[in-house]
Design an enzyme around this catalytic site. Structure first.
Site, PDB file in Angstrom:
ATOM      1  N   LYS A  51      -4.071 -10.445  12.848  1.00 45.96           N
ATOM      2  CA  LYS A  51      -4.707 -11.663  12.247  1.00 45.96           C
ATOM      3  C   LYS A  51      -5.542 -11.974  13.075  1.00 45.96           C
ATOM      4  CE  LYS A  51      -1.454 -11.637   8.511  1.00 45.96           C
ATOM      5  NZ  LYS A  51      -0.207 -11.605   8.906  1.00 45.96           N
ATOM      6  N   LYS A  63       2.007   2.668  -2.513  1.00 49.07           N
ATOM      7  CA  LYS A  63       3.181   2.350  -2.089  1.00 49.07           C
ATOM      8  C   LYS A  63       3.552   0.924  -3.172  1.00 49.07           C
ATOM      9  CE  LYS A  63       5.730   0.066   1.668  1.00 49.07           C
ATOM     10  NZ  LYS A  63       5.993  -1.212   1.532  1.00 49.07           N
ATOM     11  N   LYS A  97       4.494  -6.137  -3.026  1.00 48.63           N
ATOM     12  CA  LYS A  97       4.052  -7.445  -3.823  1.00 48.63           C
ATOM     13  C   LYS A  97       2.704  -7.806  -3.381  1.00 48.63           C
ATOM     14  CE  LYS A  97       7.569 -10.084  -1.996  1.00 48.63           C
ATOM     15  NZ  LYS A  97       8.703  -9.408  -1.702  1.00 48.63           N
TER      16      LYS A  97
HETATM   17  P1  ADP Z   1       6.471  -6.054  -0.120  1.00 43.93           P
HETATM   18  O1  ADP Z   1       5.638  -5.012   0.392  1.00 43.93           O
HETATM   19  O2  ADP Z   1       6.704  -5.969  -1.734  1.00 43.93           O
HETATM   20  O3  ADP Z   1       6.029  -7.413   0.576  1.00 43.93           O
HETATM   21  P2  ADP Z   1       8.563  -6.475   1.995  1.00 43.93           P
HETATM   22  O4  ADP Z   1       7.619  -5.994   2.889  1.00 43.93           O
HETATM   23  O5  ADP Z   1       9.019  -7.777   1.568  1.00 43.93           O
HETATM   24  O6  ADP Z   1       7.913  -5.780   0.456  1.00 43.93           O
HETATM   25  O7  ADP Z   1      10.049  -5.332   1.833  1.00 43.93           O
HETATM   26  C1  ADP Z   1      11.052  -5.689   1.826  1.00 43.93           C
HETATM   27  C2  ADP Z   1      11.962  -4.647   2.147  1.00 43.93           C
HETATM   28  O8  ADP Z   1      11.709  -3.532   0.895  1.00 43.93           O
HETATM   29  C3  ADP Z   1      11.646  -3.776   3.502  1.00 43.93           C
HETATM   30  O9  ADP Z   1      12.840  -3.482   4.040  1.00 43.93           O
HETATM   31  C4  ADP Z   1      10.845  -2.522   3.042  1.00 43.93           C
HETATM   32  O10 ADP Z   1      10.992  -1.341   3.540  1.00 43.93           O
HETATM   33  C5  ADP Z   1      11.347  -2.260   1.643  1.00 43.93           C
HETATM   34  N1  ADP Z   1      10.414  -1.769   0.674  1.00 43.93           N
HETATM   35  C6  ADP Z   1       9.367  -2.494   0.288  1.00 43.93           C
HETATM   36  N2  ADP Z   1       8.362  -1.817  -0.471  1.00 43.93           N
HETATM   37  C7  ADP Z   1       8.987  -0.467  -0.719  1.00 43.93           C
HETATM   38  C8  ADP Z   1       8.634   0.635  -1.244  1.00 43.93           C
HETATM   39  N3  ADP Z   1       7.577   0.697  -1.910  1.00 43.93           N
HETATM   40  N4  ADP Z   1       9.520   1.990  -1.134  1.00 43.93           N
HETATM   41  C9  ADP Z   1      10.585   1.773  -0.274  1.00 43.93           C
HETATM   42  N5  ADP Z   1      10.962   0.558   0.272  1.00 43.93           N
HETATM   43  C10 ADP Z   1      10.498  -0.548   0.243  1.00 43.93           C
END
Ligand code: ADP
Ligand code: TRP
Length: 326
Positions: free
Chosen positions: A116, A195, A198
């Site tokens: 950032k 992937k 959110k």
């Molecule tokens: P996002 O990418 O939706 O913001 P987060 O970063 O909050 O998700 O991820 C929370 C947890 O879920 C982390 O431990 C991450 O490794 C797991 N996770 C998020 N998206 C995936 C995915 N597409 N496949 C596997 N694990 C995921």
């Protein structure tokens, strides 16, 4: 007993928990916590979320959604400790202490900041300090193992450096934690094949009511092959998700349907929708029971915080004493 600890983000503009979170974090975390030799401290990192989320209502509803999801999947709050980060204010005090030992260049080198740093006017001091708060989340509870994704590896290295530095100056004070990084963690694809995340808005929240869930599944992107044409399961997002939940015979059967033709993407999506509903029927029900009973969620979090503080307070007291703040 090995103490494992991890923080669960409650960030985003809505606290929706998606299939990627469930398969990639919630289910593996719960498996780890079930091993008799482990004791898990899992917490919702709502103080960290303040670096980005400023709306109080959003923060609270995210906390509830994340808590309900973990509980719906059967996280055992009797054996383990499940709490909200901000319910243990000791972590803020420890953060100030460790701030005063953390060299500026170490934080300036953190990926979470560097990503950032091009637009410094958008960076708040909380974001810059994020790794110190995270280190304190861990060190305050004498955690031995910290299961995290690869993206958190650097934060764990910083935590270890902070712990070792303090121990060197003031004798053994903190347990130096080990990261647990599972390189094999599956990446759950989203509705557009990237992937699931959110931030890409390509996710499926399995807790949605039937009608909305079906709509989300119907939005999965596919190629434009007609109904009668044979299709390649290995390049199809619908099949990829179906296959993650299906047992072997369901998987083989679906593959045959794709390859035979006369089976449309609409049919496959309907089958995926039904499989999600069937696979997670208990969890979906339990999630909504919890979301409609906030006092129960509050009570569970309150009990968790009391357990967490019992561990945190003596550690903080030890630090205060060493620094002359008794
Ligand atoms: P996002 O990418 O939706 O913001 P987060 O970063 O909050 O998700 O991820 C929370 C947890 O879920 C982390 O431990 C991450 O490794 C797991 N996770 C998020 N998206 C995936 C995915 N597409 N496949 C596997 N694990 C995921
Ligand atoms: N920063 C972590 C993440 O983005 C969340 C987190 C906060 C955490 N404090 C923690 C993870 C302590 C492990 C230990 O996913």
């Amino acid at each position: 007993m090995a103490r494992i600890l991890t923080g669960i983000q409650s960030s985003g503009s809505n606290g929706e928990v998606h299939l990627g979170n469930i398969l990639g974090a919630i289910q593996p975390g719960i498996e780890l916590s079930k091993k008799p030799e482990n004791e898990a401290f899992f917490f919702i990192a709502d103080l960290h979320s303040l670096t980005t989320v400023k709306d109080a209502e959003v923060r609270l509803s995210n906390v509830y959604a994340v808590a309900a999801a973990w509980l719906a999947f059967g996280f055992d709050t009797d054996k383990n400790t499940f709490y909200r980060q901000s319910d243990v204010p000791e972590v803020c005090e420890l953060t100030w202490y460790l701030n005063c030992f953390t060299p500026f260049p170490m934080l300036a080198n953190a990926h979470s900041f560097k990503d950032k740093a091009e637009n410094l006017s958008d960076v708040n001091a909380g974001l810059f300090d994020y790794p110190v708060l995270m280190a304190c989340d861990i060190l305050l509870y004498d955690a031995e193992f910290v299961p995290v994704g690869k993206d958190q590896k650097q934060h764990l290295e910083m935590t270890r450096d902070m712990a070792k530095g303090f121990n060197h100056k003031y004798d053994e004070t903190f347990v130096v934690p080990e990261p647990l990084i599972d390189e094999r963690v599956m990446v759950v694809p989203g509705t557009d094949g990237r992937k699931m995340s959110k931030s890409y808005n390509n996710y499926i929240n399995i807790f949605l009511p039937d009608k909305q869930l079906r709509k989300a599944v119907m939005k999965i992107e596919t190629d434009s092959k007609g109904l009668e044409e044979p299709k390649d399961p290995d390049t199809c997002n619908v099949f990829a998700l179906y296959s993650l939940l299906a047992d072997e015979s369901q998987d083989i059967e679906m593959r045959k349907k794709y390859e035979a033709g006369n089976y449309g993407y609409g049919h496959a999506k309907q089958a995926l929708f039904e499989l999600i509903v069937e696979t997670y029927s208990e969890e979906r029900k339990r999630y909504w029971e919890l979301m409609e009973d906030k006092p129960q969620l509050d009570q569970l979090l309150k009990e968790g915080a009391a357990k967490a503080r019992k561990v945190a307070q003596p550690v903080l007291q030890k630090v205060r004493k060493k620094l002359g703040f008794n």
